[in-house]
Write an enzyme that holds these catalytic residues in place. Structure first.
Site, PDB file in Angstrom:
ATOM      1  N   GLU B  13     -11.183   5.607  -2.383  1.00  5.41           N
ATOM      2  CA  GLU B  13     -10.437   6.034  -3.565  1.00  5.41           C
ATOM      3  C   GLU B  13     -11.288   5.751  -4.786  1.00  5.41           C
ATOM      4  O   GLU B  13     -11.858   4.667  -4.905  1.00  5.41           O
ATOM      5  CB  GLU B  13      -9.103   5.292  -3.689  1.00  5.41           C
ATOM      6  N   CYS B  60      -3.551   3.037  -9.128  1.00  2.00           N
ATOM      7  CA  CYS B  60      -3.994   3.616  -7.857  1.00  2.00           C
ATOM      8  C   CYS B  60      -2.870   4.261  -7.077  1.00  2.00           C
ATOM      9  O   CYS B  60      -1.792   3.670  -6.923  1.00  2.00           O
ATOM     10  CB  CYS B  60      -4.646   2.553  -6.977  1.00  2.00           C
ATOM     11  N   CYS B  63      -3.453   2.867  -2.853  1.00  2.88           N
ATOM     12  CA  CYS B  63      -2.727   1.613  -2.696  1.00  2.88           C
ATOM     13  C   CYS B  63      -1.606   1.612  -3.722  1.00  2.88           C
ATOM     14  O   CYS B  63      -1.538   0.771  -4.605  1.00  2.88           O
ATOM     15  CB  CYS B  63      -3.639   0.406  -2.851  1.00  2.88           C
ATOM     16  N   HIS B  67       0.187  -2.389  -7.705  1.00  2.00           N
ATOM     17  CA  HIS B  67       0.100  -2.735  -9.127  1.00  2.00           C
ATOM     18  C   HIS B  67       1.481  -2.823  -9.761  1.00  2.00           C
ATOM     19  O   HIS B  67       1.687  -3.601 -10.700  1.00  2.00           O
ATOM     20  CB  HIS B  67      -0.781  -1.724  -9.858  1.00  2.00           C
ATOM     21  N   ARG B 485      -6.310  -4.206   0.063  1.00  2.00           N
ATOM     22  CA  ARG B 485      -7.748  -4.417  -0.091  1.00  2.00           C
ATOM     23  C   ARG B 485      -8.120  -5.800  -0.582  1.00  2.00           C
ATOM     24  O   ARG B 485      -9.304  -6.113  -0.718  1.00  2.00           O
ATOM     25  CB  ARG B 485      -8.319  -3.341  -1.029  1.00  2.00           C
ATOM     26  N   SER B 508     -10.888  -4.400  -5.606  1.00  2.00           N
ATOM     27  CA  SER B 508     -12.170  -3.704  -5.605  1.00  2.00           C
ATOM     28  C   SER B 508     -13.029  -4.068  -6.798  1.00  2.00           C
ATOM     29  O   SER B 508     -14.227  -3.821  -6.793  1.00  2.00           O
ATOM     30  CB  SER B 508     -11.956  -2.185  -5.536  1.00  2.00           C
ATOM     31  N   CYS B 552     -11.585   1.001  -3.306  1.00  2.00           N
ATOM     32  CA  CYS B 552     -10.541   1.666  -4.066  1.00  2.00           C
ATOM     33  C   CYS B 552     -11.003   1.771  -5.509  1.00  2.00           C
ATOM     34  O   CYS B 552     -10.593   1.044  -6.340  1.00  2.00           O
ATOM     35  CB  CYS B 552      -9.236   0.906  -3.922  1.00  2.00           C
ATOM     36  N   CYS B 555     -15.422   6.689  -6.170  1.00  2.00           N
ATOM     37  CA  CYS B 555     -16.727   6.440  -5.587  1.00  2.00           C
ATOM     38  C   CYS B 555     -17.407   7.754  -5.286  1.00  2.00           C
ATOM     39  O   CYS B 555     -16.963   8.509  -4.443  1.00  2.00           O
ATOM     40  CB  CYS B 555     -16.568   5.609  -4.333  1.00  2.00           C
TER      41      CYS B 555
END
Lengths: 398, 573
Positions: B13, B60, B63, B67, B485, B508, B552, B555
């Site tokens: 992600e 995100c 995931c 958050h 993650r 991440s 995440c 990328c």
């Protein structure tokens, strides 16, 4: 006929054979079609060619200032499923979240599609596009998002903006943002056939339906004045809400977890933005029609609307005015004319806000004469135009 | 020595760019660069703290939920709000279901294509594939006819000549080691997992209204009303559906995901010696068995215990205090008022973007002092790794028997020692183990919830501090969560009823972040050193390790060889 027989191979021929249709049958059918179309016999081979066309339309999916929520939502589609779409219905050539290759090999998949299917592929864009400081807030392969979008969307047959960020700028474009984030429409004005599948994220069912529409009717679905498909955004949530009867009866949740909440009462006083939001959540619902936000007990946050991060917040503040027809309200109050107008929506007209304005005018007229309005103490006051800033009306702080 | 840039890194992600130095076919140095910035921390300023979770969740969508949860916890911590027990259980069910689904999707749809050569599945013998499938699992979908059907479907797809998502893959790369039959098995399960993930996540629709981005969080509890005698609330029908979905999840993880991981790992044991990197692991811990204030030492009840391991030393688990978290921007595109080498605790955090990288279109970022949109978090000055491996190691070293049994069982089956855990393969196996343990735990939480309901406890929200007039004029809070993650933290500063400052440090960020002011590499960067690169144009070995972290962030991997200018020309127009 022998020429065509020799040429036919794989693809449609295999599919037909599996269904028990021989080559001879197929070619006889094509000849019959040619006659039916009143074409000379020599056109038979053209008919054969058209029918044996098995090239799946190509699609590329770009991701910019995104959270990948729309990609995930697409994975939740069920009719057709994501697997059906990407393996059987379309040639899904570029999608960073799921594609096999990386780097140079991935970029080849994108550039090959742009070159080989110029003007024919569908471009999907997820996420907003940052324009500030030369676009450095989002680069892929060393290129800025605006650079990539200009090339890829500019050469596409149609562009689908998925999610509120791509459709209207979304959260990166909200107040406090510094990246100059804009929607696809603002970044690339004048794009051919741009469809905005807004919402945060969009409902994957609506993407599946849009792609099905394209494959079936060879065009993009009709849209409203914001570029959103009418089949998904043509109606206000408030007008189809399963809790609407409670609204009309004045039964509101006053505190989270109170008796009204346990009874599934209207969430208007808890800040629900359903009256100001157009989306098909009530009808289609989410995750194979399992539920939707109002269904679980939390108000709508208006995520399908432009700039909702600024215009629908604070999320828990009540909307100042909620024009709408109660189920008890009769046609004599509202007016047959408006009902007819609702029934004759067409693609080209900005019906949403126009209807709302007319309803407001009718209700003001109705309450001025005292005819047809519900008792004042049972309904929130419709004292202000619904386009006023939140807080300028008399809504209670939830 | 060759410097190679990989952008876009796909099957993650977010937008990530990797640049590596390769000498004699081995990576000798690496730079990890996040290439996208939105500024959600800035956008949260001046907002109503009760709205923050809706904004934060959009950090995100892969995931999703994590958050939102950290955000409500941060505000609840600041305002000293205790949520009701049912709210904790409902949030646990949502978060636990997220972890399970996320890990399954990660293995099959993000990671598997690094290990599975899809084209080789066409050479498989479906009858032998069936024998293998039935020998590793009692999953019913395992007949020769079934695998033949999958193979035919794949063949028909390949025959169209339009390979779509699989075009330009690294098929035939010598690093692929699975025999054709195992490839076919994996392809079949890749397709099954696509169907399974959308069905299992209906748990989020029941409890959160929808997925992605469930919408039932509230500061003070949840909005998911419970009433056995009402149609639209959580009632017996919903509980029955939850039970069934959890059961199907347990079946899939136990009979498909876990056996596949162990079977595939068996062919890649050399990856137990690659990708270890930092060797230091941090876990905030999460999933308390009660609510704050109710237990004397709530951290001792965590399903994922808290702890820090340094330098692969499992004999000592250090405590973790969020006060020791600090972020550097020395090599990141931000300014700090205190200067470029400062490290700031998130309560004093600053987000002042200042891009000083190359002007696009560019070939390299690593030749610039600052090379990433990610900040570099450090714990007490240490560069650490977070994620399933960190959690598994801390739990193992803390004496958690269920984890020790699961880990020892896997090591035994693979025929490797515990040092194998500190590797790319270790991350893959740890992820599967924790998915297995978590999907089983969902039943426990559901039965506790049903118990409460049966006793007439339907409370889902603490109203006492909902109104801003009950808040202090200033408050600081920390909300944390063990996301799929890794360790996630949100720090909030509330002043006069509005957010004055908001900082998020995601897992991440820890893993993919750049060097700090002392030049210590981040987890990705350290893990790549020593990785073989057979073919710079097909960097599957690099992807194997990076994907093992389950990145995440955006990328983008784009392989560019400075000696081969023609690669630059491949960017058409």
């Amino acid at each position: 006929m022998r020429e065509e027989e020799e040429r036919l191979s794989g693809g449609v021929w295999d599919a037909l054979a599996r269904r028990g249709i021989s080559r001879r049958d197929f070619l006889r059918f094509c000849a019959a079609m040619t006659t039916a179309l009143a074409l000379p016999a020599r056109y038979t081979s053209r008919v054969v060619q058209a029918l044996e066309q098995t090239t799946r339309p190509a699609l590329v999916w770009l991701q910019f200032q995104d959270c990948a929520g729309n990609t995930e939502s697409a994975l939740r589609a069920s009719h057709p499923s994501f697997a059906d779409i990407v393996l059987n219905l379309l040639s899904w050539n570029y999608h960073e979240t799921v594609m096999a290759p990386s780097g140079k090999a991935a970029e080849k998949s994108l550039s090959d599609t742009v070159q080989q299917f110029k003007g024919q592929y569908i471009a999907v864009v997820e996420g907003s596009i940052p324009l500030a400081h030369g676009g450095v807030y989002c680069t892929v392969g060393g290129r800025t998002a605006i650079d990539i979008a200009t090339e890829v969307c500019g050469n596409a047959y149609a562009t689908i903006a998925v999610g509120t960020c791509a459709s209207f700028g979304g959260i990166p474009a909200a107040a406090g943002g510094v990246t100059g984030a804009v929607s696809v429409a603002e970044a690339l004005p004048g794009l051919d056939r741009l469809v905005n599948l807004s919402a945060c994220p969009m409902n994957g069912a609506n993407l599946a339906a849009t792609l099905t529409h394209f494959l079936t009717f060879h065009e993009m679905p009709a849209t409203d004045d914001l570029g959103r498909p009418l089949f998904a955004h043509g109606e206000r949530i408030h007008d189809h809400c399963q809790r609407r009867a409670h609204y009309d009866a004045g039964q509101f949740v006053e505190e989270w977890g109170d008796e009204g909440h346990k009874e599934g009462w209207c969430l208007y006083k808890m800040g629900c933005k359903g009256p100001a939001t157009s989306y098909n959540c009530p009808q289609v619902q989410w995750n194979d029609a399992t539920n939707w936000p109002i269904g679980v007990g939390h108000g709508c946050v208006g995520c399908a609307e432009p700039a909702f991060w600024d215009e629908m917040t604070p999320f828990y503040r009540t909307l100042p005015s909620v024009p709408g027809f109660g189920v008890e309200t009769t046609a004599t109050t509202i007016g047959v004319g408006v009902g007819v107008a609702v029934a004759t929506l067409t693609a080209a007209h900005a019906v949403g806000s126009a209807i709302r304005q007319r309803r407001l005018a009718h209700e003001r007229a109705a309450s001025a004469t005292g005819a047809g309005a519900a008792p004042a103490e049972e309904r929130p006051h419709d004292t202000a135009d619904e386009h006023d800033e939140p807080g300028s009306g008399e809504g209670s702080q939830a | 020595m060759t410097r190679i840039a990989i952008d876009p890194v796909t099957r993650i992600e977010g937008h990530l760019r990797l640049e590596v130095e390769v000498q004699d076919g081995v990576v000798t140095d690496a730079w990890s660069s996040g290439t996208m910035f939105r500024g959600i921390e800035l956008i949260l300023r001046n907002r109503d703290p009760r709205d923050a979770w809706v904004f934060a969740q959009r950090i995100c969508g892969v995931c999703t939920t994590v958050h939102a949860l950290s955000s409500v916890r941060a505000v609840e911590d600041a305002l000293k709000i205790t949520i009701p027990e049912n709210a904790r259980l409902l949030r646990d069910l949502i978060a636990g279901a997220q972890l399970v689904q996320d890990h399954v999707i990660h293995f099959y749809h993000l990671h598997a294509l690094d290990w599975v050569d899809v084209t080789l599945a066409l050479k498989a013998d479906p009858t032998q594939t069936a024998t293998i499938a039935q020998s590793i699992s009692d999953w019913p979908r395992s007949s020769a006819t079934y695998f033949k059907g999958v193979q035919e479907r794949l063949q028909a797809f390949v025959n169209t000549g339009q390979l779509g998502l699989f075009a330009n893959g690294y098929w035939g790369h010598p690093a692929y080691k699975l025999p054709p039959n195992v490839n076919l098995l994996a392809v079949a399960h890749y397709l099954e997992a696509l169907d399974w993930q959308r069905d299992f996540i209906r748990i989020h629709a029941i409890l959160g209204g929808k997925n992605p981005h469930p919408q039932s969080y509230l500061v003070g509890g949840v909005a998911a009303a419970i009433n056995l005698d009402e149609e639209v609330t959580i009632n017996t029908d919903r509980i029955a559906l939850l039970t069934q979905l959890i059961q199907r999840g347990q079946d899939f993880v136990r009979q498909v995901y876990m056996p596949d991981v162990l079977a595939i790992a068996g062919f890649y044991k050399d990856w137990a010696n690659l990708g270890s990197g930092l060797g230091s692991y941090m876990v905030y811990g999460d999933y308390p068995a009660s609510v704050p204030g109710a237990a004397a030492d709530i951290t001792s009840t965590y399903f994922f215990p808290r702890g820090l391991i340094l330098n692969k030393n499992l004999s000592h688990v250090y405590d973790v205090s969020q006060l020791k978290v600090a972020e550097y921007v020395a090599r990141s595109w931000y300014n700090y008022a205190q200067g470029a080498s400062a490290a700031l605790h998130p309560w004093k955090g600053e987000t002042k973007p200042n891009y000083s990288g190359p002007q696009p279109p560019f070939n390299y970022v690593s030749d610039h002092e600052k090379y990433s949109w990610l900040k570099a978090p450090r714990y007490d000055g240490h560069a650490v790794e977070v994620g399933p491996l960190a959690r598994t190691l801390v739990a193992y070293a803390s004496g958690r028997q269920t984890v020790q049994q699961a880990v020892n069982g896997a090591l035994h089956q693979l025929g490797v020692g515990p040092e194998a855990l500190f590797s790319t393969l270790g991350r893959v196996v740890a992820r599967a183990i924790e998915a297995q343990l978590m999907v089983n735990q969902l039943s426990t939480w559901l039965s506790q919830l049903v118990d409460n309901i049966g006793r007439g406890n339907l409370t889902i929200h603490d109203q006492s501090k909902w109104d801003p007039s009950t808040w202090p004029s200033e408050a600081f809070g920390w909300g944390f969560h063990e996301a799929p993650r890794g360790s996630l933290g949100h720090w909030v500063h509330i002043k006069d009823g509005a957010i004055a400052n908001y900082q998020a440090v995601a897992p991440s960020t820890w893993n993919a972040g750049p060097r700090d002011a002392q030049g210590q590499r981040g987890a990705y960067e350290a893990s790549l050193i020593g990785t073989p690169v057979t073919n710079p144009e097909q960097p599957v070995e690099i992807l194997r390790t990076i994907h093992s972290f389950d990145p995440c962030l955006a990328c983008a991997v784009h392989v560019v060889d400075p000696k081969g200018r023609e690669y630059a020309n491949i960017r058409v127009v």
